[in-house]
Design a protein around this motif. Structure first.
Motif, PDB file in Angstrom:
ATOM      1  N   MET A   1       0.841  -1.194   0.000  1.00  0.00           N
ATOM      2  CA  MET A   1       0.000   0.000   0.000  1.00  0.00           C
ATOM      3  C   MET A   1       0.881   1.252   0.000  1.00  0.00           C
ATOM      4  O   MET A   1       1.842   1.344   0.781  1.00  0.00           O
ATOM      5  CB  MET A   1      -0.911   0.017   1.242  1.00  0.00           C
ATOM      6  N   ARG A   2       0.539   2.197  -0.877  1.00  0.00           N
ATOM      7  CA  ARG A   2       1.312   3.429  -0.935  1.00  0.00           C
ATOM      8  C   ARG A   2       1.083   4.242   0.330  1.00  0.00           C
ATOM      9  O   ARG A   2       0.015   4.207   0.941  1.00  0.00           O
ATOM     10  CB  ARG A   2       0.898   4.251  -2.156  1.00  0.00           C
ATOM     11  N   LEU A   3       2.115   5.008   0.698  1.00  0.00           N
ATOM     12  CA  LEU A   3       2.059   5.788   1.926  1.00  0.00           C
ATOM     13  C   LEU A   3       0.929   6.810   1.888  1.00  0.00           C
ATOM     14  O   LEU A   3       0.236   7.006   2.894  1.00  0.00           O
ATOM     15  CB  LEU A   3       3.398   6.491   2.161  1.00  0.00           C
ATOM     16  N   ASP A   4       0.699   7.448   0.729  1.00  0.00           N
ATOM     17  CA  ASP A   4      -0.358   8.444   0.661  1.00  0.00           C
ATOM     18  C   ASP A   4      -1.729   7.809   0.812  1.00  0.00           C
ATOM     19  O   ASP A   4      -2.630   8.368   1.443  1.00  0.00           O
ATOM     20  CB  ASP A   4      -0.264   9.241  -0.645  1.00  0.00           C
ATOM     21  N   THR A   5      -1.901   6.594   0.253  1.00  0.00           N
ATOM     22  CA  THR A   5      -3.176   5.875   0.412  1.00  0.00           C
ATOM     23  C   THR A   5      -3.405   5.498   1.863  1.00  0.00           C
ATOM     24  O   THR A   5      -4.510   5.641   2.396  1.00  0.00           O
ATOM     25  CB  THR A   5      -3.194   4.613  -0.465  1.00  0.00           C
ATOM     26  N   LEU A   6      -2.347   5.022   2.531  1.00  0.00           N
ATOM     27  CA  LEU A   6      -2.449   4.662   3.940  1.00  0.00           C
ATOM     28  C   LEU A   6      -2.802   5.882   4.784  1.00  0.00           C
ATOM     29  O   LEU A   6      -3.618   5.790   5.710  1.00  0.00           O
ATOM     30  CB  LEU A   6      -1.131   4.053   4.416  1.00  0.00           C
ATOM     31  N   SER A   7      -2.218   7.015   4.456  1.00  0.00           N
ATOM     32  CA  SER A   7      -2.497   8.243   5.205  1.00  0.00           C
ATOM     33  C   SER A   7      -3.962   8.640   5.083  1.00  0.00           C
ATOM     34  O   SER A   7      -4.613   9.013   6.070  1.00  0.00           O
ATOM     35  CB  SER A   7      -1.598   9.382   4.715  1.00  0.00           C
ATOM     36  N   VAL A   8      -4.492   8.543   3.864  1.00  0.00           N
ATOM     37  CA  VAL A   8      -5.901   8.890   3.647  1.00  0.00           C
ATOM     38  C   VAL A   8      -6.802   7.900   4.378  1.00  0.00           C
ATOM     39  O   VAL A   8      -7.796   8.286   5.007  1.00  0.00           O
ATOM     40  CB  VAL A   8      -6.233   8.918   2.140  1.00  0.00           C
ATOM     41  N   LEU A   9      -6.466   6.620   4.320  1.00  0.00           N
ATOM     42  CA  LEU A   9      -7.268   5.598   4.995  1.00  0.00           C
ATOM     43  C   LEU A   9      -7.274   5.827   6.499  1.00  0.00           C
ATOM     44  O   LEU A   9      -8.319   5.719   7.161  1.00  0.00           O
ATOM     45  CB  LEU A   9      -6.703   4.211   4.665  1.00  0.00           C
ATOM     46  N   ASN A  10      -6.126   6.173   7.049  1.00  0.00           N
ATOM     47  CA  ASN A  10      -6.054   6.455   8.480  1.00  0.00           C
ATOM     48  C   ASN A  10      -6.852   7.701   8.849  1.00  0.00           C
ATOM     49  O   ASN A  10      -7.472   7.765   9.915  1.00  0.00           O
ATOM     50  CB  ASN A  10      -4.592   6.627   8.905  1.00  0.00           C
ATOM     51  N   ALA A  11      -6.843   8.692   7.962  1.00  0.00           N
ATOM     52  CA  ALA A  11      -7.607   9.912   8.211  1.00  0.00           C
ATOM     53  C   ALA A  11      -9.104   9.614   8.214  1.00  0.00           C
ATOM     54  O   ALA A  11      -9.856  10.147   9.049  1.00  0.00           O
ATOM     55  CB  ALA A  11      -7.276  10.966   7.165  1.00  0.00           C
ATOM     56  N   GLU A  12      -9.547   8.757   7.293  1.00  0.00           N
ATOM     57  CA  GLU A  12     -10.958   8.378   7.253  1.00  0.00           C
ATOM     58  C   GLU A  12     -11.336   7.612   8.521  1.00  0.00           C
ATOM     59  O   GLU A  12     -12.419   7.797   9.080  1.00  0.00           O
ATOM     60  CB  GLU A  12     -11.252   7.536   6.013  1.00  0.00           C
ATOM     61  N   ARG A  13     -10.434   6.753   8.980  1.00  0.00           N
ATOM     62  CA  ARG A  13     -10.709   5.997  10.207  1.00  0.00           C
ATOM     63  C   ARG A  13     -10.827   6.940  11.398  1.00  0.00           C
ATOM     64  O   ARG A  13     -11.739   6.807  12.211  1.00  0.00           O
ATOM     65  CB  ARG A  13      -9.596   4.974  10.458  1.00  0.00           C
ATOM     66  N   ALA A  14      -9.920   7.887  11.496  1.00  0.00           N
ATOM     67  CA  ALA A  14      -9.939   8.826  12.614  1.00  0.00           C
ATOM     68  C   ALA A  14     -11.195   9.691  12.606  1.00  0.00           C
ATOM     69  O   ALA A  14     -11.711  10.064  13.665  1.00  0.00           O
ATOM     70  CB  ALA A  14      -8.698   9.713  12.560  1.00  0.00           C
ATOM     71  N   ALA A  15     -11.703   9.980  11.414  1.00  0.00           N
ATOM     72  CA  ALA A  15     -12.908  10.811  11.291  1.00  0.00           C
ATOM     73  C   ALA A  15     -14.188   9.985  11.366  1.00  0.00           C
ATOM     74  O   ALA A  15     -15.273  10.532  11.194  1.00  0.00           O
ATOM     75  CB  ALA A  15     -12.869  11.581   9.975  1.00  0.00           C
ATOM     76  N   ARG A  16     -14.077   8.687  11.614  1.00  0.00           N
ATOM     77  CA  ARG A  16     -15.229   7.783  11.687  1.00  0.00           C
ATOM     78  C   ARG A  16     -16.055   7.835  10.402  1.00  0.00           C
ATOM     79  O   ARG A  16     -17.272   7.952  10.418  1.00  0.00           O
ATOM     80  CB  ARG A  16     -16.091   8.098  12.907  1.00  0.00           C
TER      81      ARG A  16
END
Length: 240
Positions: free
Chosen positions: A1-16
């Motif tokens: 997984m690309r780092l930018d994709t992981l960052s976006v996925l983590n941001a979505e998780r944090a924002a519920r």
């Protein structure tokens, strides 16, 4: 997984917010589909039931093998009122993997002895939501059980504005009629107010607090399963 994709996925998780990572198993290409963009996605018919189930897995589309990594926020149950029904409801809800929080400013009721192991907030709902608790959202269910408008009404208002997946309130039809009048005065329309399940719980003839808790939990699970794709309607209904 690309780092930018992981960052976006983590941001979505944090924002519920729900999202699905679509990985082409042959080419290795990946793309992230946010819940807000699902309707316009060419794979919407495939992704929607996956989001509803919350389960990741392999799917085949036009000869391509895709792995769908589904990320859905855990469903929260916020109970307003540390009453006898809440004492029975909290462990039942936890048993079906709901994250339970009980809010009640009446410290004589909101005690760890009465609610062992439960996230207990002895504050007024408006203070709790403005403080340490995360805001209500479409992955939240709210059960107003205090039977006190000063406690229940602010919580119901917050739940309607947040578009919670389930909103229920204890009280007779006469009690609810007065509640409707207050919510109308607060600026909510009929469609929004109609989202409140009142009297709360399925009509199973429940009498005891434990039986009422069963009826409430069953109603919550029904709402969750019927509307669990993560794309719930905007039902805030507040007039400008």
């Amino acid at each position: 997984m690309r780092l930018d994709t992981l960052s976006v996925l983590n941001a979505e998780r944090a924002a519920r917010r729900a999202a699905i990572l679509v990985t082409d198993l042959d080419s290795g290409e990946q793309r992230l589909v946010r819940e807000e963009a699902l309707d316009g996605d060419p794979l919407a018919a495939l992704l929607r039931p996956r989001l509803a189930s919350g389960r990741s897995g392999i799917a085949e589309v036009e000869g391509r093998r895709l792995f769908l990594t589904v990320q859905v926020p855990p469903v929260r149950l916020v109970v307003i009122g540390a009453v006898h029904i809440a004492q029975a409801l909290a462990p039942m809800a936890a048993a079906v993997d709901l994250a339970v929080t009980v809010i009640d400013p009446r410290t004589a009721f909101a005690t760890p002895e009465r609610f062992p192991g439960v996230d207990l907030v002895p504050e007024w709902p408006e203070d709790a939501f403005a403080g340490r608790l995360p805001p209500l959202d479409r992955y939240s269910a709210l059960a107003a059980l205090s039977h006190d408008p000063k406690i229940d009404d602010p919580a119901l208002t917050a739940a309607l504005r947040a578009g919670c997946l389930y909103i229920g309130a204890l009280g007779s039809r006469k009690t609810h009629a007065r509640r409707v009048e207050r919510l109308e005065q607060a600026g909510f329309g009929a469609d929004a107010i109609a989202r409140i399940h009142a009297p709360i719980g399925l009509d199973i003839g429940a009498v005891s607090p434990a039986e009422i808790a069963v009826s409430v939990l069953a109603e919550i699970v029904g709402a969750l399963r019927k509307d669990s794709a993560g794309l719930r309607r905007d039902c805030t209904g507040a007039r400008p």
